[in-house]
Design a protein around this motif. Structure first.
Motif, PDB file in Angstrom:
ATOM      1  N   MET A   1      43.870  40.599  27.878  1.00  0.00           N
ATOM      2  CA  MET A   1      42.643  40.203  28.677  1.00  0.00           C
ATOM      3  C   MET A   1      41.776  41.418  28.542  1.00  0.00           C
ATOM      4  O   MET A   1      42.358  42.693  28.919  1.00  0.00           O
ATOM      5  CB  MET A   1      43.357  39.967  30.370  1.00  0.00           C
ATOM      6  N   THR A   2      40.574  41.196  28.302  1.00  0.00           N
ATOM      7  CA  THR A   2      39.560  42.220  28.360  1.00  0.00           C
ATOM      8  C   THR A   2      39.097  42.593  29.676  1.00  0.00           C
ATOM      9  O   THR A   2      39.208  41.584  30.796  1.00  0.00           O
ATOM     10  CB  THR A   2      38.405  42.070  27.427  1.00  0.00           C
ATOM     11  N   ARG A   3      38.470  43.793  30.157  1.00  0.00           N
ATOM     12  CA  ARG A   3      38.360  43.964  31.342  1.00  0.00           C
ATOM     13  C   ARG A   3      36.929  44.749  31.049  1.00  0.00           C
ATOM     14  O   ARG A   3      36.608  45.734  30.023  1.00  0.00           O
ATOM     15  CB  ARG A   3      39.147  45.062  32.130  1.00  0.00           C
ATOM     16  N   THR A   4      35.852  45.069  32.130  1.00  0.00           N
ATOM     17  CA  THR A   4      34.833  45.694  32.100  1.00  0.00           C
ATOM     18  C   THR A   4      34.876  46.448  33.248  1.00  0.00           C
ATOM     19  O   THR A   4      34.955  45.801  34.521  1.00  0.00           O
ATOM     20  CB  THR A   4      33.411  44.821  32.075  1.00  0.00           C
TER      21      THR A   4
ATOM     22  N   ASN B   1      39.915  48.060  27.261  1.00  0.00           N
ATOM     23  CA  ASN B   1      38.505  48.237  27.441  1.00  0.00           C
ATOM     24  C   ASN B   1      38.387  49.608  26.267  1.00  0.00           C
ATOM     25  O   ASN B   1      37.089  50.201  26.690  1.00  0.00           O
ATOM     26  CB  ASN B   1      38.088  49.013  28.641  1.00  0.00           C
ATOM     27  N   ASP B   2      39.346  49.945  25.846  1.00  0.00           N
ATOM     28  CA  ASP B   2      38.919  50.986  24.644  1.00  0.00           C
ATOM     29  C   ASP B   2      38.589  52.463  25.249  1.00  0.00           C
ATOM     30  O   ASP B   2      38.264  53.281  24.439  1.00  0.00           O
ATOM     31  CB  ASP B   2      37.897  50.782  23.666  1.00  0.00           C
ATOM     32  N   LEU B   3      38.928  52.673  26.355  1.00  0.00           N
ATOM     33  CA  LEU B   3      38.651  53.996  27.097  1.00  0.00           C
ATOM     34  C   LEU B   3      40.218  54.763  27.254  1.00  0.00           C
ATOM     35  O   LEU B   3      41.140  54.044  27.038  1.00  0.00           O
ATOM     36  CB  LEU B   3      38.238  53.892  28.426  1.00  0.00           C
ATOM     37  N   TYR B   4      40.017  55.981  27.124  1.00  0.00           N
ATOM     38  CA  TYR B   4      41.152  56.783  27.428  1.00  0.00           C
ATOM     39  C   TYR B   4      41.256  56.907  28.814  1.00  0.00           C
ATOM     40  O   TYR B   4      40.603  57.011  29.628  1.00  0.00           O
ATOM     41  CB  TYR B   4      41.087  58.359  26.696  1.00  0.00           C
ATOM     42  N   ALA B   5      42.947  56.912  29.179  1.00  0.00           N
ATOM     43  CA  ALA B   5      43.178  56.932  30.494  1.00  0.00           C
ATOM     44  C   ALA B   5      44.653  57.616  30.864  1.00  0.00           C
ATOM     45  O   ALA B   5      45.255  57.666  29.675  1.00  0.00           O
ATOM     46  CB  ALA B   5      43.121  55.394  30.995  1.00  0.00           C
TER      47      ALA B   5
ATOM     48  N   ASP C   1      38.443  39.021  32.222  1.00  0.00           N
ATOM     49  CA  ASP C   1      37.596  37.834  31.691  1.00  0.00           C
ATOM     50  C   ASP C   1      38.363  36.453  32.394  1.00  0.00           C
ATOM     51  O   ASP C   1      37.743  35.493  32.084  1.00  0.00           O
ATOM     52  CB  ASP C   1      37.887  37.685  30.135  1.00  0.00           C
ATOM     53  N   ASP C   2      39.377  36.630  32.978  1.00  0.00           N
ATOM     54  CA  ASP C   2      39.702  35.355  33.831  1.00  0.00           C
ATOM     55  C   ASP C   2      39.009  35.132  35.211  1.00  0.00           C
ATOM     56  O   ASP C   2      39.338  34.369  35.850  1.00  0.00           O
ATOM     57  CB  ASP C   2      41.345  35.666  34.184  1.00  0.00           C
ATOM     58  N   GLY C   3      38.406  35.897  35.555  1.00  0.00           N
ATOM     59  CA  GLY C   3      37.303  35.515  36.590  1.00  0.00           C
ATOM     60  C   GLY C   3      37.505  36.584  37.716  1.00  0.00           C
ATOM     61  O   GLY C   3      36.821  36.800  38.690  1.00  0.00           O
TER      62      GLY C   3
END
Length: 156
Positions: free
Chosen positions: A1-4, A41-45, A92-94
């Motif tokens: 699942m992607t996230r923004t 999200n391709d960010l480092y965390a 992306d699931d709302g």
């Protein structure tokens, strides 16, 4: 699942959920910080994730770090509780989740770094290299507080 991630963005969607998340500030014997590069999200965390039913916060943290990095940890201290209604995460699931994360200091006790479905990279990052990474401001704040060794836990 992607996230923004939306941070202080007036055009962010309205939150429709909140959940308890945990993250780990973990230093090795060389003072390097355990970090992942997220797949969503391709960010480092900092490694971490959601509390599941039937778990304590410490159990959730140890499970999430091991799942995402291959490293086993022992939770030692609370760094802070981070909640910000101006930081929402849209999936992306709302689902649009308001940030609520509890960050703990943890010591590594074993394991070998490896990736997972949630981490495309796992690194022990020297402190002087963290600024070079693409890290969300909310994670940078937790990292800053972890290195500060504050007298009391941060909370918002």
């Amino acid at each position: 699942m992607t996230r923004t991630d939306y941070f202080n963005d007036p055009n962010a969607p309205a939150a429709n959920s909140i959940g308890v998340a945990v993250s780990a500030f973990t230093l090795n014997e060389r003072g390097e910080l355990l970090m992942i590069r997220r797949t969503d999200n391709d960010l480092y965390a900092l490694p971490g994730g959601n509390l599941e039913l039937g778990e304590t916060l410490s159990e959730a943290l140890a499970r999430e770090v091991q799942e995402e990095t291959g490293i086993t940890v022992e939770v030692t201290e609370l760094i802070g509780a981070y909640s910000n209604p101006r930081h929402v995460i849209a999936y992306d699931d709302g689902e649009v989740r308001q940030e609520f994360s509890i960050c703990f200091r943890a010591n590594p006790t074993g394991g070998e770094p490896r990736t997972s479905s949630e981490s495309k990279e796992v690194h022990w990052v020297p402190r002087n290299k963290i600024a070079d990474l693409n890290v969300h401001p909310s994670i940078r704040l937790r990292i800053q507080h972890g290195f500060e060794n504050r007298q009391s836990a941060f909370f918002t």
